[in-house]
Enzyme design. Structure first.
Site, PDB file in Angstrom:
ATOM      1  N   SER A   1      -4.576  -0.695  -5.724  1.00 17.41           N
ATOM      2  CA  SER A   1      -3.577  -0.275  -4.745  1.00 17.41           C
ATOM      3  C   SER A   1      -3.633   1.212  -4.397  1.00 17.41           C
ATOM      4  CB  SER A   1      -2.180  -0.614  -5.247  1.00 17.41           C
ATOM      5  OG  SER A   1      -2.077  -2.009  -5.424  1.00 17.41           O
TER       6      SER A   1
ATOM      7  N   ASP B   1       0.685 -11.915  -3.031  1.00 18.58           N
ATOM      8  CA  ASP B   1       1.222 -10.592  -3.299  1.00 18.58           C
ATOM      9  C   ASP B   1       1.465 -10.551  -4.792  1.00 18.58           C
ATOM     10  OD1 ASP B   1       3.344  -8.404  -3.567  1.00 18.58           O
ATOM     11  OD2 ASP B   1       2.833  -8.299  -1.433  1.00 18.58           O
TER      12      ASP B   1
ATOM     13  N   HIS C   1       8.359  -9.253  -0.902  1.00 21.33           N
ATOM     14  CA  HIS C   1       9.197  -8.074  -0.766  1.00 21.33           C
ATOM     15  C   HIS C   1      10.162  -8.170   0.403  1.00 21.33           C
ATOM     16  CE1 HIS C   1       5.708  -6.489  -3.051  1.00 21.33           C
ATOM     17  NE2 HIS C   1       6.627  -5.722  -3.619  1.00 21.33           N
TER      18      HIS C   1
ATOM     19  N   CYS D   1       3.381  -3.101  -1.599  1.00 21.78           N
ATOM     20  CA  CYS D   1       3.384  -4.470  -1.073  1.00 21.78           C
ATOM     21  C   CYS D   1       1.998  -4.856  -0.563  1.00 21.78           C
ATOM     22  CB  CYS D   1       4.401  -4.547   0.065  1.00 21.78           C
ATOM     23  SG  CYS D   1       4.266  -6.078   1.017  1.00 21.78           S
TER      24      CYS D   1
END
Lengths: 371, 626
Positions: B321, B358, B364, B377
């Site tokens: 991420s 996810d 989310h 996210c």
């Protein structure tokens, strides 16, 4: 003009012998340089360059020989000023090599003013002493000393210990021949000269290595303690290994295998000694002695003070360089950078030496009258 | 012009004095002749002998390597005197006898000695047989020197690293130049036995640190015993280096990793100065700088943990991420989204017949760009990546310095992978698949980066888009002149982004620490902004086990990149923990510790920032599964 001089009464057997000796020594020099550098991979190797220097020197020789030395001497002071300027230029603008600045680059060549300074100094001192009767300590010793001093200082600043010593030697010789009044002083000088090598050996030889190095480093900042010791050792090996008959041309392992650095310049004598042995060395010494003997003859036959002074200055300078160079290669003196006249590779030195010899022969030329 | 007659008496006097010169000349020449006779005739044989066998031995005098200091002048590498055994083959009559002697008297390994003596190379130069002799070995050899002609013990300086393992990957180690290296032009002035840097700064800056060998000439007699020594050329010590690292910070970074494998890099984003660069496991350069047996080598090289690998500049991992920092900037610049654009996340992203998860089961909800970064996210970035396409992503990744060298001054930097259609065709000879774009958009799939690249990336963001080349050596001190030469800081490039974009992203990254996936990085001393990342190592399927039940080597890599203080950043950090699990829980606390240490050591000018309320201390962050 030249024809007339040579065909009339300018040229005799003395000149022939004198020039013959010069050519012989030059030849030996080129041969030794060739031996060291014949494998040099260059379009224009050292020995070939040396031949060019000799040809240039020959022109200088002729010019100095065939003009009138009285006229040349009149240029002494301006020439001395010019050389001082050049020496100063070298300090600020010169090409340096291993920490010493001695050359002024001129296109593909480099010009070394300190070499020419020696000849100019002789001219200057001879001119000075010949002018009027010099009486008194001040006029005989101190004033000429004042003349010598700035040049000496600039040369030592380069630093070029070898040329500086030659400078001093010329001054001492002039003092000895005309500056000193009493014979007593002359005798003292003579004895000290005679005893010098022994005294030197006793003094220098008794010092420890590090003490010598300190002294040398003090006198000459470029003195490289290790390098010089190595040079001295390798040079002694080269000379000694020549034994009686030498190892023959290219036979010198010391020089051929490059154990001996600077074999074409300051140590050209070692190369010669290794290849030609003691017999060759004797022959070479004989050539040098004969040349100096003839030079002394010229002094003896000089017609006037100026001529005698010029001749004596040049003779002493050459003798000094020859003795010191051979002495240092043979390990009798510490190593100072003095080339062997007429043999070591070097443009400025070769041209200057030949010019000096030309002037010397000029003094001997018989003249009809003063021009 | 004076007439000659005026000084006739003086001229006569001068000419009479010539006798002095004549006598003097003959005397001096006679002396010269005598001296030459002495050299050439009396001692001629001796000198001929010296010249024929050239009985002067040249011995190389190894130079002392330059010293290495940290930015505060703490010594990291120096030299200590040690004994080295040399054998001059020319003086050895029977090599086997000598090998026996060395074995029996001194207890050296015969195989080893034989190899050294028989090695190819110049016969003229003495061979280095063994360095770091013990005092006992050295005295034994010296006392038996008369029975072993040709054997010499020299005192030389050995490289020594007082800090041991500390900063070992940065410093590197030294070793004898290898025969292959000697063939190369950059080692042309070296010889067998020369010591050169083999890794790290020692290798990269070898030309500065190396120094210049000297030489001495030893006159030996017929049996090879030294008679006198002449130094031909003094060795010149190498230049000293001042690194940019602070060794105190470096030690903290290394201790934070402890027994785990991983890397921590801390940069000053304003200059590119590397403040710390830790890689674990490490090695002891003191051991590696000695002569190792093949067995010892094998142990180090084949070690599972690969201690010789500098994970900071050579380890390549999916960024996870953390990649989203770059993605967010690219999305805004290309107008793929605006800050106000919202995307609905219900926990998965359907593409073709596959569902891309996810990390947060259930999703989310509706997220804008800021929230997408704060909560990390995945669906938001799946969508954005899908809209941008792989080529746009790749070109922005390159702008951020991925897929290329940071040009840090260390050997063998790796560049990672920025995937694209062209890359895949070249590397795998396969066409690019649309689904691969989706994995790439959250830094998974083929994307690979080094921790150093990540530190540089977050530093670029912190520094408003200007990337500096990482600087490892602050200054070089010339040993000859004592001059300190500062090495320049080099701005490499500036991001081509609209001016409002980076402030938005920086604010969002501050939110990550304040209220998002990295609340564990919150510090009472300083404001920190950052981004977590969790890089998958294997696809584990959807049967989520508790992390402790997964074998270590299948666990995810934990990432955290950060900068501080938020309003005027002076430090940028990247932490990578191999198989340490989640970035938020495993890596973020380490970054916080490091930054706090940095604040205590070198308070940044604007360290007045305080955190507001401490949010819940929960572990968030996780994984998106394919």
């Amino acid at each position: 003009m030249i024809d007339r001089v040579i065909n009339s009464r300018g040229f005799d057997s003395f000149d022939l012998r004198f020039i013959g000796l010069i050519v012989a020594i030059l030849g030996v020099g080129v041969l030794s340089i060739y031996s060291v550098t014949h494998d040099q991979d260059a379009a224009f190797p050292f020995y070939a360059k040396q031949v060019v220097w000799i040809l240039l020197g020959a022109v200088a020789f002729l010019v100095m020989w065939l003009s009138d030395y009285h006229r040349i001497a009149r240029l002494a002071y301006p020439a001395y000023v010019i050389i001082l300027v050049l020496l100063a230029v070298v300090l600020f603008e010169g090409k340096s090599s291993r920490g010493a600045q001695r050359w002024i680059p001129m296109g593909p060549f480099a010009f070394q003013p300190s070499e020419f300074a020696k000849l100019v100094l002789i001219l200057t001192l001879a001119h000075y002493y010949s002018k009027a009767p010099r009486v008194g300590w001040l006029q005989r010793v101190v004033l000429p000393g004042v003349l010598v001093f700035p040049g000496l200082l600039l040369i030592l600043k380069q630093p070029d210990l070898g040329s500086g010593l030659s400078f001093l030697a010329v001054y001492a010789a002039m003092l000895l021949m005309v500056g000193m009044r009493s014979k007593a002083l002359g005798v003292i000088l003579l004895f000290s000269l005679m005893l010098f090598p022994f005294a030197w050996e006793a003094m220098w030889g008794s010092l420890h290595d590090y003490q010598r190095q300190r002294i040398m480093a003090f006198v000459d900042p470029t003195y490289d303690t290790g390098g010089k010791g190595y040079h001295a050792l390798q040079s002694r090996i080269a000379i000694g290994a020549g034994e009686l008959t030498g190892k023959g041309l290219y036979g010198g392992t010391q020089s051929q295998l490059k154990f001996l650095p600077e074999g074409h310049t300051d140590f050209v004598f070692s190369v010669f000694a290794e290849e030609w042995g003691f017999l060759g060395v004797l022959a070479l010494l004989l050539l040098f002695v004969a040349l100096i003997w003839l030079s002394l003859e010229i002094v003896a036959r000089a017609k006037d003070r100026l001529g005698a002074l010029l001749a004596v200055g040049i003779t002493c300078m050459l003798s000094f360089c020859i003795v010191v160079n051979i002495g240092m290669t043979a390990g009798m003196f510490p190593i100072v950078g003095i080339p062997l006249p007429l043999m070591s590779y070097g443009g400025s030195a070769t041209v200057m030496t030949l010019a000096s010899l030309g002037l010397l022969l000029n003094v001997k030329r018989r003249r009809l009258s003063f021009l | 012009m004076a007439t000659a007659g005026l000084h006739d008496s003086e001229l006569g006097e001068l000419q009479r004095r010539l006798i002095i010169l004549r006598v003097g000349l003959l005397l001096v020449v006679a002396l010269l002749g005598l001296r030459l006779w002495h050299l050439q005739i009396r001692e001629g044989l001796y000198y001929r002998d010296l010249s024929e066998n050239n009985r002067t031995r040249s011995v190389i005098m190894e130079p002392a390597r330059g010293l290495i200091y940290d930015r505060n002048g703490v010594l990291l590498a120096n030299n200590v005197p040690s004994f080295t055994l040399y054998v001059s083959l020319e003086d050895v009559k029977d090599r086997n006898v000598l090998i026996d002697q060395l074995t029996n008297l001194v207890g050296l390994d015969p195989v080893f000695v034989r190899k050294k003596i028989m090695a190819r190379g110049s016969k003229q130069l003495p061979r280095k047989v063994k360095d770091r002799l013990s005092l006992r070995e050295a005295t034994l050899i010296e006392s038996h020197r008369l029975d072993m002609p040709g054997v010499m013990v020299q005192v030389e300086s050995q490289r020594n690293y007082p800090g041991g393992v500390t900063a070992s990957h940065l410093l590197g180690y030294v070793g004898e130049v290898s025969p292959e290296q000697l063939e190369r032009p950059e080692f042309s002035d070296l010889h067998q036995g020369s010591i050169v840097g083999q890794y790290g700064v020692e290798k990269f800056f070898d030309r500065f640190v190396r120094g210049q060998a000297g030489q001495k000439s030893i006159e030996v007699d017929a049996v090879g015993h030294e008679k006198r020594t002449v130094v031909v050329e003094q060795p010149h010590a190498g230049d000293n280096l001042y690194l940019t690292i602070d060794v105190r910070l470096q030690k903290v970074a290394e201790n934070l990793l402890g027994d785990e494998s991983g890397a921590i890099v801390a940069l000053d984003p304003r200059t590119g100065d590397v403040l710390a660069m830790a890689s674990r496991p490490g090695f002891d350069p003191n051991i590696l700088s000695r002569e190792l047996t093949p067995k010892q080598w094998a142990e180090i090289v084949q070690n599972e943990g690969r201690p010789l690998n500098n994970r900071a500049s050579q380890g390549q991992y999916p960024p996870g991420s953390v990649f989203k920092v770059m993605m967010a900037a690219a999305a805004l610049e290309t107008n793929t989204v605006t800050p106000a654009t919202t995307i609905h996340c219900n926990g998965g992203y359907q593409f073709g017949r596959r569902l891309y998860h996810d990390w947060k089961a259930g999703g989310h909800g509706s997220v804008d760009l800021r929230r997408a970064l704060v909560q990390s996210c995945d669906v938001y970035f799946y969508t954005v990546g899908q809209r941008m396409g792989i080529e746009t992503m790749a070109s922005f990744a390159h702008q951020f310095g991925l897929g290329e060298e940071t040009e840090i001054e260390l050997p063998s930097e790796r560049i990672g992978i920025v995937p694209s259609a062209a890359w895949k065709l070249k590397a795998k000879n396969e066409p690019w698949l649309p689904g691969e774009t989706i994995s790439a958009s959250i830094g998974q799939g083929y994307v690979n980066v080094t921790p150093l690249q990540m530190a540089s990336l977050i530093g670029t963001v912190a520094n408003d888009g200007v990337t500096f080349r990482p600087r490892l050596v602050q200054a070089v001190m010339d040993r000859a002149t004592g001059e300190l030469q500062e090495r320049p800081t080099v701005p490499k490039r500036t991001l081509k982004l609209r001016p409002e974009i980076l402030p938005l992203i920086k604010e969002a990254l501050a939110g990550v620490v304040k209220e998002g996936t990295a609340t564990r990085a919150k510090s009472a001393l300083i404001t920190i902004a950052g981004k977590t990342g969790t890089a998958q190592t294997t696809a584990l399927g959807k049967d989520k086990k508790a992390e402790k039940d997964i074998p270590k080597k299948f666990r995810d890599h934990a990432w955290f990149v950060a900068f501080a203080p938020v309003d005027a950043p002076t430090i940028a950090v990247a932490v990578l923990g191999e198989h340490m699990g989640h970035g938020g829980s495993a890596a973020a606390p380490l970054a916080k510790e490091l930054i706090e240490t940095y604040v205590k050591l070198m308070p940044p000018l604007s360290a007045s920032a305080t955190n507001g309320i401490v949010a819940r201390d929960g572990d968030v962050g996780g994984q998106g599964t394919r």
